[in-house]
Design a protein around this motif. Structure first.
Motif: not given
Length: 651
Positions: A23-29
């Protein structure tokens, strides 16, 4: 943007992660429990946004947020819950609150991202969405106005196929009513070869129903790939179509035409038929239906074999409809010989010769090394026995007396029961193998143990138990894997593990073979809770370390089992803490259990179904009042087993 997702539902976490990253520029943990979330956050230098469920064990979302907020005061928080949080204004101050089920759009907006491509232009849920208790994992195809999804049913810890009616302006008037009426018609049909429908309904304006998931390929797909299948498989497929057609006629039920694309062959090459029931009668050209099936069978059959001959005869007699198929299959089946019968016989004879040679050699050395030679013979014989299909059990169950008297049932009802005796452990794989061996040696006695309502033609082999000899080399079933490799589905499994993938009729028959019966749900609960109404076998405080539950299940092959020591099934006597006041073990977890009690279907599908009690390795919920009535007697799961009871003391 760094986003930390915390929820005890692993499938939801993985999908949210993928969707937010898209969905967008992100880093998910992601993290499944509070302790893991703390480690992730600290190693990361703190997330920009914490998205956490509120109701979790052993650390709830409020406590987790409080600890992280002290270390990372700039962190924003999004609380997610399926419960009413109106009484927690203090903990919610400054937070965004989302109610389950959460859409990708809501989640993206809450963390500050634009919504990704999960939702279709029509507004229908897409992959990653949650519809009621169903999480949509994978798009499986579209048929007209119905989209099919591989879905995870969170309340039952199982995969199903979810059939979703698309919301489209061109849908004719009455389409929703017809769709749901067809779903109810499918749910009303019970047949061992027909894929069962579990639940139908509407959530947020989206109409759907769910059905059995059978991993495999259709006859049409095998034909398109120009495969040649075993004669036994093809004759069984013909018999399946013919018997289902006959069942619909006998019951006066409406159906659509049966096609080769409706016959699915599972991992063991057993046929199952898509649910062809519908609410409105439809004129069916049965001769054309039969000819199409005969053409496909002929294309898949070996030349000049029994299946090819049956297909040719069926095509020639197609005007008789499906009634012509059953006698043709019956006539052809005696001629069917397993492809590897000669090889298997030779292997067995060679094994016997090796064993006899070993014994003769041992006799020659007996006077010199009597003790050593005896030991070698015993070990060699055991290894050979295991190679030929045996298994070494280390746990023997016993019956435990549950004394007569009053106990607290459910939410506080006082119930008095007579004395009974219940299995200390869940029925194990080794226990059930003895039952199957008895039936194999005494095929004429199977009817003695069958429930009167069990459909004809059904046997008691659990789903995925047997080796798939259609493949070369053969694909081992879960019994072979338990004996020889001690592993199945990336998890430990041996013959002391509980038997699973048994339906209610299997459990009933086993119990009757043992001279016993299945427990009622009240008997089950008294054995688990004693007389003081405790919430767990050990008391009233939850302790995930004491039970094989879904608290530490992870679909990742490299993860899971961190709390109780077992990713999926544990031996029936472990973990040691899952023991009730009378000494009965494994009632809170490992596998849920069939009971003899019948109750109305909880999904509103009509009719009564068996009650299931207890937790299992795939679901974190394991309190002793957990109760489900959602499965048809013919349905089986890898999270479901059973135990037996006796009305008289053991001899």
């Amino acid at each position: 943007m760094k986003i930390l997702l915390v929820d005890d539902e692993a499938h939801v976490l993985e999908a949210w992660k993928a969707l937010l990253e898209a969905a967008g520029s992100c880093e998910v943990r992601i993290a499944a429990v509070g302790g893991e979330a703390l480690k992730q956050a600290r190693a990361w230098g703190g997330p920009d946004v914490l998205v956490t469920d509120v109701v979790m064990e052993p650390m709830d979302g409020f406590r987790l947020h409080g600890m992280l907020a002290k270390e990372f005061p700039a962190m924003r928080v999004v609380f997610v819950s399926g419960y009413d949080l109106s009484g927690y204004a203090g903990q919610l101050a400054g937070a965004t609150v989302l109610s389950k089920p959460v859409t990708v759009e809501d989640l993206s907006a809450a963390v500050g991202l634009t919504a990704g491509p999960a939702a279709a232009p029509s507004g229908d849920p897409g992959v990653g969405a949650t519809l009621g208790s169903y999480y949509l994992q994978e798009f499986a195809g579209q048929h007209g106005a119905v989209c099919d999804y591989l879905a995870w049913q969170q309340s039952m810890s199982r995969h199903v196929v979810l059939h979703l009616l698309v919301n489209h302006p061109d849908l004719p008037p009455g389409a929703v009513a017809e769709f749901l009426a067809d779903a109810r018609a499918k749910a009303a049909v019970t047949h061992p070869y027909l894929l069962a429908v579990h639940e139908a309904g509407e959530v947020n304006g989206h109409s759907f129903y769910t059905s059995d998931l059978v991993p495999g390929h259709t006859l049409a797909a095998y034909a398109e790939a120009a495969q040649t299948l075993d004669d036994r498989v093809l004759l069984n497929a013909l018999r399946t179509a013919a018997e289902v057609s006959a069942h619909f006629k006998e019951q006066g039920l409406a159906r659509r035409a049966i096609t080769p694309a409706d016959l699915v062959l599972d991992a063991a090459m057993r046929p199952r038929l898509a649910n062809v029931a519908q609410s409105s009668p439809q004129e069916i050209n049965e001769p054309a239906e039969v000819r199409a099936m005969a053409v496909t069978i002929a294309a898949l059959a070996a030349a000049n074999g029994p299946a090819a001959a049956a297909a040719a005869a069926l095509a020639a007699n197609a005007e008789q409809g499906w009634a012509a198929a059953l006698p043709l299959v019956a006539a052809a089946k005696p001629a069917v010989v397993p492809k590897d019968a000669e090889r298997l016989t030779a292997r067995t004879e060679k094994s016997k010769q090796r064993l006899e040679q070993s014994r003769q050699q041992q006799k020659k050395r007996l006077l010199v090394t009597a003790g050593l030679s005896f030991l070698l013979l015993a070990v060699g014989s055991l290894a050979l026995w295991q190679f030929l299909g045996g298994g070494t059990r280390t746990i023997a169950s016993r019956l435990i007396e549950i004394p007569a008297g009053e106990f607290v049932y459910g939410d506080g009802e006082k119930v008095t029961l007579p004395a009974f005796w219940i299995d200390e452990y869940e029925v194990s794989i080794a226990d059930y193998k003895e039952f199957l061996d008895y039936l194999a040696a005494n095929p004429g006695e199977a009817a003695k143990f069958a429930h009167p309502d069990m459909p004809q033609g059904k046997d008691h082999t659990p789903l995925d138990w047997a080796d798939n000899k259609q493949l070369e080399p053969p694909m081992p079933g879960y019994y072979t894997r338990a004996v020889r490799w001690k592993q199945y589905k990336n998890a430990a499994l041996d013959v002391d593990s509980p038997v699973f993938n048994v339906d209610w009729y299997d459990a009933y028959a086993y119990a009757k073979w043992k001279g016993r019966r299945l427990p009622t749900e009240q008997e089950w609960e008294k054995a688990a809770r004693g007389t003081d109404g405790r919430k767990y076998p050990w008391g009233n405080e939850e302790d995930p370390l004491r039970v094989s539950s879904g608290h530490d299940f992870d679909p990742n092959p490299e993860k899971g089992g961190g709390l109780d020591g077992y990713k999926r099934w544990s031996p029936v006597d472990l973990p040691p803490g899952d023991v009730g006041p009378y000494g009965v073990r494994g009632l809170a977890g490992n596998v849920s259990e069939w009971t003899a009690t019948m109750a109305p279907h909880e999904g509103g599908m009509g009719g009564e179904v068996p009650v299931i009690r207890g937790g299992n390795w795939g679901n974190p919920e394991h309190h002793l009042t957990r109760r489900l009535a959602v499965l048809d007697p013919l349905q089986a799961q890898d999270t479901l087993g059973f135990r037996t009871v006796s009305d008289t003391p053991p001899q």
